[in-house]
Design an enzyme around this catalytic site. Structure first.
Site, PDB file in Angstrom:
ATOM      1  CB  SER A   1      -0.955  -0.053   1.197  1.00 22.66           C
ATOM      2  OG  SER A   1      -2.001   0.870   1.036  1.00 22.66           O
TER       3      SER A   1
ATOM      4  CG  ASP B   1      -7.389  -3.376  -1.729  1.00 21.37           C
ATOM      5  OD1 ASP B   1      -7.961  -2.446  -1.139  1.00 21.37           O
ATOM      6  OD2 ASP B   1      -6.157  -3.547  -1.718  1.00 21.37           O
TER       7      ASP B   1
ATOM      8  CG  HIS C   1      -5.584  -2.716   1.441  1.00 17.29           C
ATOM      9  ND1 HIS C   1      -4.961  -2.570   0.213  1.00 17.29           N
ATOM     10  CD2 HIS C   1      -4.993  -1.786   2.249  1.00 17.29           C
ATOM     11  CE1 HIS C   1      -4.049  -1.604   0.284  1.00 17.29           C
ATOM     12  NE2 HIS C   1      -4.049  -1.119   1.508  1.00 17.29           N
TER      13      HIS C   1
END
Lengths: 278, 278
Positions: B147, B223, B256
């Site tokens: 991320s 996600d 995620h």
């Protein structure tokens, strides 16, 4: 049963669920990993019992069981270690009793007897729930755990040698009735009569004639609880006398943490998968 | 450098350390896994940069990197995501800025310029410390992250294509200068002139002529940040135009979380080990 969360992991699903437990008279939370094979067939169930202070979440975060469980087709159920919540009696400053320290027994003493019934919960109520809601082959179950959860796994397996195909433990408390961190808890949950403690003590169960085919136990040599709380040689003596095949592996330099557990998780999963059959 | 903890894991040592950072003008904590091979030879270094809100600990607990890193002989360094502590400016209620959100840049705006210098910290100060205190072959480094940390890995690799032998990312922020959760942070750290943001934006770096041999990127289709914050197709377009070999894998049903990261951790470790050489 309520679904708290689900997340895809290693091709399977790691879920967290809760339900109103009649055994523990409170809402209980547990984690279940369902491997990808469950889309096609019922899968065997491996129970993991956690140690003092843990919830369902510690092993879910740090246990590193999903990769190989997904490969081997194992459902892994990770229950909580005690009843919890408002109205459940607790000693807030005592990590060895109450919340996080159910010791996998059915308490008989007030005020604990109403909620602290983890033994009934884990051997009756939760298996029924798992069988109802998950693609589980309940004819194929095995059990393992860490520390207090190793104690839980050993004692539950010794009392149900037909139900569980295999049993293993990481750094188990093998004789809780004489260890400093567990003896006070047994007394508060079960009363002063030590005869009532014997069904919750692996070495006493073996001395009293209970048997199980074989145990795998890993124990770190750098575990700070080794000499006072864990003492695997007591299990070794008991198994030796009883003719129980114990594979006790002293793991050089390993401590009591999930770094130890995760390092040998694969060996334990393989041990269980072999005995659970395909 | 202070040792906060060490624990044997998968045959190696997982440690946590801290030091007074001159780049960030505060005490900084980081985790290092040293594989068993380091007893005999210097090992290559793989940097893992974490995402928003994380410290060094999230991947250490949930990343499941130690088993294969121990097998492949990789040192894995997991830094914090920002400066922290008393005297470090922060916005306590904003998880997308300040503590846990350093965005791997050198801030130029007050009051952040004194502490928020993660780019210098990660490319100069911490590598020097690692080279001094660990059995590390600093001629062989690779970098990856998740991320915001994927953003960090991509941008740092693009600016140092000779230093890092390989780069990969889990669900990276590929264009932070236009994403809602990062644009305000870039403005506060770097000022209103968007030209100053370009060295911290992977797609802008590529447009401006920076190159890297190849990237591996995994992205979960479930996600929740995919369409607004992550948008891997922007990296795909940039790499396609620039002739950079991007392996972008859309992973069906993954979110995620670290359940996603740990599911594909082995693939990333193998990617890096292959390029780091034996």
């Amino acid at each position: 049963m309520k679904t708290i969360s689900t997340s895809r992991s290693h091709g399977g699903i790691q879920g967290v669920y809760s339900h109103a437990s009649s055994s523990c008279d409170c809402e209980m939370t547990f984690a279940v990993f369902v491997p990808p094979q469950a889309a096609e067939r019922a899968c065997p169930v491996l129970w993991y019992l956690s140690g003092l202070t843990c919830t369902h979440q510690n092993v879910m975060d740090k246990g590193e069981y999903r990769r190989l469980a997904a490969e081997l087709g194992l459902i892994v159920v990770c229950p909580d270690t005690s009843p919890r919540g408002e109205g459940v009696p607790d000693e807030k400053d005592n990590w060895q009793f109450g919340s996080g320290a159910g010791f996998y027994l059915d308490a008989t003493q007030e005020p604990y007897a109403r909620n602290y019934r983890m033994y009934s919960y884990l051997t009756q109520e939760l298996p029924a729930l798992i069988g109802e809601h998950f693609p589980a082959d309940m004819a194929r179950q095995s059990i393992f755990g860490h520390s207090m959860g190793g104690h839980g796994a050993l004692t539950i397996a010794l009392k149900h040698p037909q139900r569980y195909k295999s049993c293993s433990a990481f750094a188990p408390i093998v004789q809780p009735s004489t260890a400093g961190w567990s003896k006070p808890a047994l007394e508060k949950y079960l009363g002063a009569d030590e005869a009532t403690w014997r069904p919750y003590d692996a070495t006493a169960l073996i001395a009293d004639g209970h048997r199980f085919d074989a145990f795998l136990v890993d124990q770190g040599t750098a575990d700070g609880f080794l000499k006072e709380g864990l003492r695997p040689w007591l299990l070794e003596e008991a198994c030796s006398k009883a003719g129980i095949a114990l594979t006790l592996r002293m793991q050089e330099g390993y401590d009591h943490s999930y770094n130890f557990i995760s390092s040998f998780m694969d060996d334990h999963l393989a041990w269980h998968a072999e005995r659970l059959g395909k």
